[in-house]
Write a protein that holds these residues in place. Structure first.
Motif, short mmCIF file in Angstrom:
data_model
loop_
_atom_site.label_atom_id
_atom_site.label_comp_id
_atom_site.label_asym_id
_atom_site.label_seq_id
_atom_site.Cartn_x
_atom_site.Cartn_y
_atom_site.Cartn_z
N UNK A 7 29.17 51.28 41.59
CA UNK A 7 28.48 51.40 42.87
C UNK A 7 28.13 52.84 43.18
N UNK A 8 29.05 53.75 42.89
CA UNK A 8 28.81 55.16 43.12
C UNK A 8 27.81 55.71 42.10
N UNK A 54 20.63 34.54 45.46
CA UNK A 54 21.07 33.17 45.23
C UNK A 54 21.74 33.04 43.87
N UNK A 55 21.20 33.72 42.86
CA UNK A 55 21.78 33.64 41.53
C UNK A 55 23.16 34.27 41.50
N UNK A 56 23.31 35.43 42.16
CA UNK A 56 24.62 36.09 42.18
C UNK A 56 25.64 35.24 42.93
N UNK A 57 25.20 34.59 44.01
CA UNK A 57 26.10 33.72 44.76
C UNK A 57 26.56 32.54 43.90
N UNK A 58 25.65 31.99 43.10
CA UNK A 58 26.02 30.89 42.21
C UNK A 58 27.05 31.34 41.18
N UNK A 73 31.93 41.20 46.21
CA UNK A 73 31.84 42.48 46.92
C UNK A 73 30.40 42.97 47.07
N UNK A 74 29.58 43.00 46.02
CA UNK A 74 28.19 43.41 46.20
C UNK A 74 27.42 42.49 47.15
N UNK A 103 27.74 43.97 38.68
CA UNK A 103 26.72 44.00 39.73
C UNK A 103 26.98 45.11 40.73
N UNK A 104 25.92 45.62 41.32
CA UNK A 104 26.04 46.62 42.39
C UNK A 104 24.82 46.52 43.29
#
Length: 278
Positions: A51-52, A184-188, A235-236, A267-268
């Protein structure tokens, strides 16, 4: 005589893995060494560093990533997971009563921190008008829950897992308002990891007799890895929605490090466009 609360195997719960089978010091070897270390002491800092890292990699954007503009919130993404990892290792190493409570309470307080700073204000109870008032509500609720956790510790893990259903409900509410396919894809993916994780947890808890019969009592160690993978995506997502509510002038975008094409990614959140200077 009542055993010391710090003594080995003084906890009210014991997981399916056999005790002291691979070490005279570590009660549950796989739950302690590999999975806890990998899950919370490696993935959480890795997520934070990526993330940083985004702040330095996207120089064409005024603020790079949310980490450059709101570093405090980014640090909260990984910091609550670190105590949970340490205390989880201690608990599974000793199976002590103190270790059990530290493990469970670190998760409770980590969730309290997340709710305090990231819970969308649009979902506040009607009697709560400001973030400060919500902090007091969250803190009071957490203190009461902490005291109640000493009454029947065997129920703590079930209660903590039930909080996931509220988080899933909030995610569903937010996805209904979002048209971004990447979100939506990341949530899945997050939900997929969570389903695998909770299935492993329940399997270890309720079907231990079967896994011991086939000499494979390691599903709680799988739980550690799988729930950490779910949090890696959670988290993201939380930060993404937080930006939409708290920093509407920025346009958040979900990215993957090192790139989308890699089979294993972290992911970030990046900012696609900015109208403010930090």
């Amino acid at each position: 005589t009542m055993p010391s609360i710090f003594s080995y195997q003084s906890a009210e719960v014991d997981w399916c893995e056999g005790n002291f089978e691979r070490s005279a010091v570590i009660a549950e070897y796989y739950n302690t060494d590999g999975t806890s270390l990998f899950s919370f002491l490696l993935l959480a800092p890795l997520n934070f560093l990526v993330l940083v890292w985004g702040a330095f990699s996207e120089l064409q954007v005024n603020c790079g990533t949310f980490a450059a503009c709101n570093g405090r919130s980014q640090k909260r993404a990984g910091v609550p997971l670190l105590p949970a990892g340490v205390f989880s290792m201690y608990f599974h190493m000793t199976l002590s009563y103190v270790g059990q409570l530290l493990d469970e309470l670190s998760i409770l307080w980590g969730l309290a921190v997340a709710y305090s700073f990231w819970y969308p204000q649009v979902y506040f109870p009607k009697c709560i008008k400001t973030r400060k008032h919500f902090l007091w509500l969250t803190g009071t609720t957490t203190v009461i829950s902490t005291l109640m956790s000493f009454i029947k510790p065997t129920l703590n893990a079930y209660a903590l897992n039930c909080i996931a259903f509220h988080l899933l409900y909030l995610t569903w509410r937010e996805l209904k308002k979002c048209n971004d396919k990447r979100v939506h894809q990341m949530a899945k993916v997050m939900v997929m990891w969570w389903v695998l994780a909770i299935t492993s947890w329940i399997s270890d808890r309720w079907l231990c007799w079967f896994w011991q019969a086939v000499n494979f009592p390691y599903f709680h160690s799988f739980w550690h890895v799988l729930i950490a993978m779910s949090l890696l995506y959670c988290c993201p997502l939380v930060i993404y929605f937080n930006i939409l509510y708290e920093m509407p002038s920025f346009k958040p975008k979900l990215e993957y490090w090192p790139s989308d094409s890699w089979p294993v990614v972290v992911p970030y959140v990046a900012l696609e466009e900015s109208h403010k200077q930090c």
